[in-house]
Structure formats: structure tokens, C-alpha cells
Scaffold this active site. Structure first.
Site, PDB file in Angstrom:
ATOM      1  N   SER A 130      -2.123  11.474  -1.019  1.00 41.95           N
ATOM      2  CA  SER A 130      -3.250  10.875  -1.963  1.00 41.95           C
ATOM      3  C   SER A 130      -4.241  11.989  -2.183  1.00 41.95           C
ATOM      4  CB  SER A 130      -3.729   9.634  -1.375  1.00 41.95           C
ATOM      5  OG  SER A 130      -4.282   9.891  -0.137  1.00 41.95           O
TER       6      SER A 130
ATOM      7  N   ASP B 220     -17.243  -0.878  -2.003  1.00 42.32           N
ATOM      8  CA  ASP B 220     -18.751  -1.502  -2.276  1.00 42.32           C
ATOM      9  C   ASP B 220     -19.933  -0.926  -1.598  1.00 42.32           C
ATOM     10  OD1 ASP B 220     -20.234  -3.733  -3.022  1.00 42.32           O
ATOM     11  OD2 ASP B 220     -20.154  -4.892  -1.243  1.00 42.32           O
TER      12      ASP B 220
ATOM     13  N   ARG C  51     -10.372  12.549  -0.628  1.00 43.75           N
ATOM     14  CA  ARG C  51     -11.906  12.517  -0.936  1.00 43.75           C
ATOM     15  C   ARG C  51     -12.532  13.879  -0.615  1.00 43.75           C
ATOM     16  NH1 ARG C  51     -11.851   8.779   3.391  1.00 43.75           N
ATOM     17  NH2 ARG C  51     -11.593   7.007   1.901  1.00 43.75           N
TER      18      ARG C  51
ATOM     19  N   GLU D 168      -9.327  -6.392  -2.477  1.00 42.40           N
ATOM     20  CA  GLU D 168      -9.452  -6.672  -1.007  1.00 42.40           C
ATOM     21  C   GLU D 168     -10.795  -7.752  -0.889  1.00 42.40           C
ATOM     22  OE1 GLU D 168      -9.556  -3.685   1.592  1.00 42.40           O
ATOM     23  OE2 GLU D 168      -7.732  -2.710   1.042  1.00 42.40           O
TER      24      GLU D 168
ATOM     25  N   TYR E  37       0.780  -1.246  -0.063  1.00 44.60           N
ATOM     26  CA  TYR E  37       0.060   0.113  -0.022  1.00 44.60           C
ATOM     27  C   TYR E  37       0.768   1.124  -0.039  1.00 44.60           C
ATOM     28  CZ  TYR E  37      -4.298  -2.809   0.987  1.00 44.60           C
ATOM     29  OH  TYR E  37      -5.088  -3.608   0.950  1.00 44.60           O
TER      30      TYR E  37
ATOM     31  N   SER F 280      -0.063   5.919  -3.969  1.00 51.52           N
ATOM     32  CA  SER F 280      -0.139   6.901  -3.006  1.00 51.52           C
ATOM     33  C   SER F 280       0.500   6.346  -1.756  1.00 51.52           C
ATOM     34  CB  SER F 280      -1.751   7.294  -2.788  1.00 51.52           C
ATOM     35  OG  SER F 280      -2.343   6.288  -2.198  1.00 51.52           O
ATOM     36  N   GLU F 281       0.640   7.391  -0.505  1.00 53.33           N
ATOM     37  CA  GLU F 281       0.934   6.691   0.697  1.00 53.33           C
ATOM     38  C   GLU F 281       0.067   7.626   1.598  1.00 53.33           C
ATOM     39  OE1 GLU F 281       2.585   9.084   3.015  1.00 53.33           O
ATOM     40  OE2 GLU F 281       4.168   9.949   1.883  1.00 53.33           O
ATOM     41  N   PRO F 282      -0.013   7.248   2.850  1.00 52.70           N
ATOM     42  CA  PRO F 282      -1.053   8.056   3.621  1.00 52.70           C
ATOM     43  C   PRO F 282      -0.978   9.517   3.486  1.00 52.70           C
ATOM     44  CG  PRO F 282      -0.059   6.006   4.795  1.00 52.70           C
ATOM     45  CD  PRO F 282       0.724   6.263   3.576  1.00 52.70           C
TER      46      PRO F 282
ATOM     47  N   TYR G 153      -7.584  -9.804   2.383  1.00 48.67           N
ATOM     48  CA  TYR G 153      -7.000  -8.655   3.245  1.00 48.67           C
ATOM     49  C   TYR G 153      -7.168  -9.483   4.765  1.00 48.67           C
ATOM     50  CZ  TYR G 153      -6.870  -4.372   5.622  1.00 48.67           C
ATOM     51  OH  TYR G 153      -6.579  -3.111   6.599  1.00 48.67           O
TER      52      TYR G 153
ATOM     53  N   GLU H 125     -10.209   3.358  -2.916  1.00 47.39           N
ATOM     54  CA  GLU H 125     -11.566   3.902  -2.240  1.00 47.39           C
ATOM     55  C   GLU H 125     -11.703   5.532  -2.045  1.00 47.39           C
ATOM     56  OE1 GLU H 125     -12.556   1.576   1.448  1.00 47.39           O
ATOM     57  OE2 GLU H 125     -12.307  -0.247   0.331  1.00 47.39           O
TER      58      GLU H 125
HETATM   59  C1  LIG Z   1     -19.179   9.211   3.519  1.00 47.05           C
HETATM   60  O1  LIG Z   1     -17.589   8.894   4.020  1.00 47.05           O
HETATM   61  C2  LIG Z   1     -16.904   9.747   4.649  1.00 47.05           C
HETATM   62  C3  LIG Z   1     -15.617   9.510   4.686  1.00 47.05           C
HETATM   63  O2  LIG Z   1     -15.218   8.300   4.934  1.00 47.05           O
HETATM   64  C4  LIG Z   1     -17.754   9.697   6.011  1.00 47.05           C
HETATM   65  O3  LIG Z   1     -17.253  10.695   6.826  1.00 47.05           O
HETATM   66  C5  LIG Z   1     -19.100  10.135   5.790  1.00 47.05           C
HETATM   67  O4  LIG Z   1     -20.000   9.970   7.052  1.00 47.05           O
HETATM   68  C6  LIG Z   1     -19.986   9.082   4.612  1.00 47.05           C
HETATM   69  N1  LIG Z   1     -21.285   9.870   4.422  1.00 47.05           N
HETATM   70  C7  LIG Z   1     -22.356   8.876   4.229  1.00 47.05           C
HETATM   71  C8  LIG Z   1     -23.368   9.430   3.858  1.00 47.05           C
HETATM   72  O5  LIG Z   1     -22.163   7.780   4.158  1.00 47.05           O
END
Ligand SMILES: *[C@@H]1O[C@H](CO)[C@@H](O)[C@H](O)[C@H]1NC(C)=O
Ligand SMILES: *[C@@H]1O[C@H](CO)[C@@H](O)[C@H](O)[C@H]1NC(C)=O
Length: 540
Positions: A132, A210, A135, A270, A100, A127-129, A302, A169
């Protein structure tokens, strides 16, 4: 002492006789992609991965041994552990490990050799922690580009490197789909980089989670559009087969149907639900059985080491002493019992020739098909040479957000468009791909100019300083002109109408620069600021 399988068996470390009979073949025949399958380049045999995730457990690491800020250890640089673990992986019928985080400052040679000799390929995340695509505050900038290309430079020479993950992810639910354009841009750019460098054509893909609300759109999104921009393979992290399950109960029958027409290889990046525990790994028979092998190229369990999350096959204590867990024995037995039926590369004619259509933009799926620009450091250096107000030397990056937030608030509507990162509207500032330091310098300079160069406008409690711009040489002049001058410009404007299916009457105006009145929630404004930091929204 170097353990062979036989030596391990003799020591009583291996419970099953079948392990001794493991077919030993060095992993020197590179893996290639043809249609929806992987093959050994020279032998032409289909490759199904019997993978294991192999990531060093940080709780066993003395963090003071690591460079400041580093949050990972590259297991491929730890030769003692490789000597201990490779024979156990081999006895487990493993032919691939997933790592990873690669340490580009150290050598992987010794571990890669041990792995190759044991017939084990490697798939690595780029990437690395600490580096990356975030999100919650996505950007695709030079800093990340440098990291990803450095990993490719480091690993491309090994025949047993099977592929690269350009992301894991990143978009993981409907709240962060706008991050995907930045990840897909990294796929596009790393594929182009490998080609440009003349490296072996190592495939670049993505590992998805998923989430039922976005998994279909994610699979479509990373596969749609020009092939140069899309993934070479699709990794699926899936934990829906738990205990004594079945194709039907786990939904793996549906997943198999969904990917039956996918035009690149798909595998489980995984798997291995651990509730109930210990695991029996009954899913192995399904994954490598006749229902799934026409569609999936195997999977990656995993994970090797037991950590707090209890997914381990073995546990290791602080002194390095290893104990096999019952999950190891179950998996060893299950994998020993499967022989997936493949096809020969020469007799395989891909049937899935069509890429998916890009997903429509909806309330759930917001990512534009329009991707951000390729990081272009020469252009950023030219911009740097034109800045008149820059961050003070050694100003910590965590200080950037406040200054940036203030400036973009002051500059008003569209004032920060030159560095906008708006993955929903698919519009990006021409300097959004520059490093955070240059982007802050850009913002400081914009503000300084707006205040007619008043000395007080480039101070910020001594966090900023005035500098003299140099004369633009002709190369730079062209580059800066192309980027819209030193103020920059929005790229991709106008393309949103087609990619989002908006009616022509609706405003396409991006809100990337709407700095004065940030709307509630996850506004683009907030994203812009947070992406500056490369940190989460918490910082705001
Ligand atoms: C979506 O993912 C984020 C980051 O992992 C998390 O903080 C958030 O609660 C999630 N929101 C929903 C609607 O599942
Ligand atoms: C032009 O200027 C840039 C920025 O100062 C510099 O990085 C680059 O090397 C220069 N190129 C030439 C050809 O002088």
C-alpha cells in the site's frame, strides 16, 4: 447444509422475528453513481449501504499456512466461513460487506455467489498490508500498480462488486499530508485502467479518517481538479457517535452540512464507536434518518469479527465455532427499524455539480495538487536494459536503504532527482515509478558512472554487480529520451508556484536531491530513501 434465513430462525439463532421477513433479492443489479448518490443500475432505486466490515482475524490463522510474508487472509476465499457467516449477515439486514485485502492467487467465486444470492454487495480495498502507499515514505510505483490492477482484474466480473478503495487512512494527520498525491495518483490510474480495459464502470474512491486538522483538506483534495483524477465516492471512517449521543454531540450535524454540496456520493466507510460497550447503535437511526440521508448513502459498521480491539459483532474460536455478541443483536434490531427514503434515479437531477477547489498549501496541509506519474513498466524495462551496475541477484530489499543512502549522499545535490518522490513540491523523478530493484540499479549505475566505471565502485561488499547494457531498440530509445535519458529528470518542476501560491521570488527548488545535508526531521531525503524500501522511517 446451506442455511436460509428461515432455517436460522427455526434453529433459534435469530432473536427477532423481523429477520425472517428480510426482503431477499439477489445482488445482481449493479450499483452506479449519479451525482452524489448511488443507484441500482436497472431498477433505478437509490442504494443506501447497510454495510459491515468483514476481515479475517489473523489471530485465528495458523500463519505457517500462509505464503512467506503474507500478512492477511482474504475472507472471500474461505468458503466454510462464508457459508457460516453469509446467512448471519443477511439476517442482520446487511446489503454490503467491506473486505480489506483480496488474495489474487485464489478464487472468490463461491463466496461471491453466496453473497450475491443473499443480496450482499462487496466493496474492496485494492491494497493489502504489505502493498500500500506508505504514509511515511510514499511512492506510487509499478509494484503497487500491479497489485491494484490485479485486484480489479480479479473482481470486475462480479455484478455485486460495488466499488474499490484506492486507499484507507493513508494521510491520517498533519505530519503526513505529502502522501496524498501518491494516493490520488492511484485513484487516477485505476479509473483509467478500468476504462481502458472496457470493464464495467466500477467506482474508485478513498476511505479517510476523522482527523480534525486535515479532514476538510482531504475531502477537498481528493475531489478537486479534473474529474478523471478525483474520487468517484468518498468514504469516511468516523467514530464520534458514542453511546447515547445525538447529531449535535457527535458532530454529525456539522459533517452533514460539510458534505451537503459534495458532488460525489459520501458514506461512512467505518463507524461504530465502542466506548461505552456493549454498543446500542443508536446512531443507526440518525444515519438512515431524514437529516442525513439527503447527504450520506449509509455506512459500514466496524466490524464483523471480535478481535483484540473489541469491535466485533460475533466471536469465533479457533475451531470455527461462532457466538453472536450482544452488539449483533442491537445492530440487527436498529437496522431492522430503518427505511431510508431515497429518490429514483430517473427523477434525480444532481444539484452539486461543482468540484471542490484544491486546498491551499499551508503549515498543516503540504500536499501539492501536482500528482506523480503513472507507472510505466515498458519505460522501466528500457531503463533496466541500460543499467551497468545492478543489485546482486537475490539481494534482500531490506539491504537497499543503506546502499541507496550512501550513494545519494555521495552524488550530492540533485544527484538522485531521477527517482525523487516529493509530494510537497509536486516534483517527481521520471523513474520514481519504477520498482525498487530498478530504482536501486539506477542509483548504482549513476554512482558507478560518477566513479568512471571503477570496478570497486560497483561492489558494495558483493551486493552489486557489473552488467553489460544492451543496445537500445528504437521503441526504447524514444521512451528513455522522453524520460530525460538514463539519468532521468524531474517531472512537474515549475508547477509548484501555481499550486502552492508561493511568491515568485521564493525558491521553488525541490530538495528531493539534496542528499548531502539532509535537514532535520522528516526530510525529503529521508522520505526518498525510506520509499525505496517501502518501509517506515524506523529503518533509518
Ligand atoms: C500521525 O500519525 C502517525 C502515523 O499513524 C503517528 O505516528 C504520529 O504520531 C501522528 N502524529 C501526530 C502529530 O498526530
Ligand atoms: C526493446 O527493448 C526492451 C528492453 O530490452 C524490450 O523489453 C522490448 O521488448 C524491445 N522492444 C522491441 C520492439 O524489440
Amino acid at each position: 447444509m446451506k442455511f436460509t434465513s428461515a432455517a436460522i430462525a427455526a434453529l433459534g439463532l435469530v432473536s427477532s422475528v423481523s429477520a425472517v421477513a428480510v426482503k431477499k433479492r439477489a445482488a445482481t443489479d449493479p450499483i452506479v453513481v449519479k451525482g452524489s448518490k448511488f443507484f441500482h443500475k436497472n431498477s433505478g432505486e437509490q442504494f443506501f449501504m447497510n454495510g459491515v466490515a468483514y476481515q479475517t482475524d489473523l489471530s485465528l490463522v495458523d500463519m505457517s499456512d500462509l505464503p512467506t510474508g503474507q500478512q492477511f487472509v482474504d475472507p472471500l476465499t474461505d468458503i466454510e466461513s462464508c457459508k457460516r457467516d453469509v446467512p448471519l449477515l443477511e439476517a442482520l439486514h446487511t446489503n454490503l460487506i467491506r473486505v480489506y485485502a483480496i488474495d489474487t492467487t485464489k478464487s472468490q467465486d463461491a463466496c461471491m455467489k453466496l453473497l450475491s444470492d443473499a443480496g450482499i454487495y462487496v466493496i474492496a480495498d485494492l491494497s493489502e498490508p504489505g502493498l500500500s502507499v506508505n504514509r511515511d515514505a510514499p511512492a506510487w510505483d509499478h509494484h503497487l500498480y500491479e497489485r491494484y490492477t490485479a485486484v480489479i482484474d480479479k473482481l470486475q466480473k462480479y455484478d455485486n462488486v460495488m466499488g474499490f478503495f484506492a486507499g484507507n487512512e493513508v494521510t491520517n494527520n498533519k505530519s503526513n499530508t505529502e502522501a496524498s498525491p501518491f494516493v490520488k495518483a492511484s485513484v487516477r490510474d485505476m479509473k483509467a485502467y478500468i476504462k481502458e480495459k472496457g470493464y464495467r464502470q466500477i467506482p474508485v474512491g478513498y476511505a479517510t479518517n476523522d482527523d480534525e486538522f486535515v479532514r476538510d483538506q482531504l475531502a477537498d483534495y481528493f475531489n478537486c481538479g479534473p474529474a478523471e483524477d478525483s474520487v468517484d465516492f468518498w468514504g469516511y471512517n468516523i467514530y464520534s457517535w458514542c453511546g447515547q449521543s445525538s447529531l449535535k454531540i457527535s458532530g454529525w450535524d456539522k459533517r452533514t452540512e460539510e458534505y451537503a454540496d459534495y458532488n460525489v456520493p459520501v458514506f461512512f466507510a467505518e463507524y461504530g464507536c465502542n466506548d461505552p460497550s456493549p454498543r446500542k447503535f443508536t446512531e443507526v437511526q440518525a444515519l438512515y434518518g431524514d437529516d442525513m440521508t439527503p447527504v450520506f448513502s449509509g455506512g459500514i459498521v466496524y466490524m464483523y469479527f471480535e478481535e483484540a480491539n473489541k469491535y466485533g459483532l460475533v466471536s469465533v474460536d479457533k475451531s470455527g465455532k461462532l457466538t453472536k455478541l450482544s452488539d449483533y443483536n442491537s445492530l440487527e434490531k436498529q437496522l431492522g427499524d430503518v427505511t431510508p427514503k431515497g429518490v429514483k434515479m430517473s427523477s434525480y437531477t444532481p444539484q452539486n455539480t461543482k468540484a471542490r477547489s484544491c486546498p491551499a498549501q499551508t503549515e498543516t496541509w503540504k500536499a501539492s495538487a501536482n500528482l506523480p506519474p503513472t507507472p510505466d513498466q515498458p519505460t522501466c524495462e528500457c531503463l533496466r536494459s541500460q543499467l551497468t551496475c545492478v543489485p546482486a541477484a537475490n539481494l534482500a530489499e531490506k539491504k537497499y536503504a543503506d546502499i541507496f543512502g550512501y550513494i545519494c549522499g555521495q552524488l550530492g545535490e540533485d544527484g538522485c532527482n531521477g527517482i525523487a518522490t516529493d509530494g510537497a513540491n509536486g516534483v517527481y523523478g521520471s523513474y520514481s515509478m519504477c520498482d525498487a530493484e530498478i530504482r536501486l540499479g539506477w542509483a548504482l549505475t549513476q554512482y558507478y558512472n560518477s566513479q568512471n566505471g571503477a570496478a570497486s565502485a560497483c561492489d558494495f561488499d558483493r551486493q552489486a554487480r557489473v552488467v553489460s547494457p544492451s543496445t537500445l531498440n528504437s521503441t526504447c530509445e524514444k521512451m528513455v529520451d522522453a524520460a530525460g535519458g538514463t539519468a532521468g529528470k524531474l517531472l512537474g518542476e515549475g508547477s509548484t508556484a501555481t499550486s502552492s501560491g508561493k511568491s515568485s521570488g521564493e525558491s521553488d527548488k525541490p530538495n528531493a536531491g539534496s542528499c548531502l545535508t539532509p535537514p532535520a526531521g522528516l526530510s525529503t531525503f529521508a522520505v526518498l530513501i525510506a520509499s525505496f524500501l517501502g518501509m517506515g522511517m524506523m529503518m533509518l
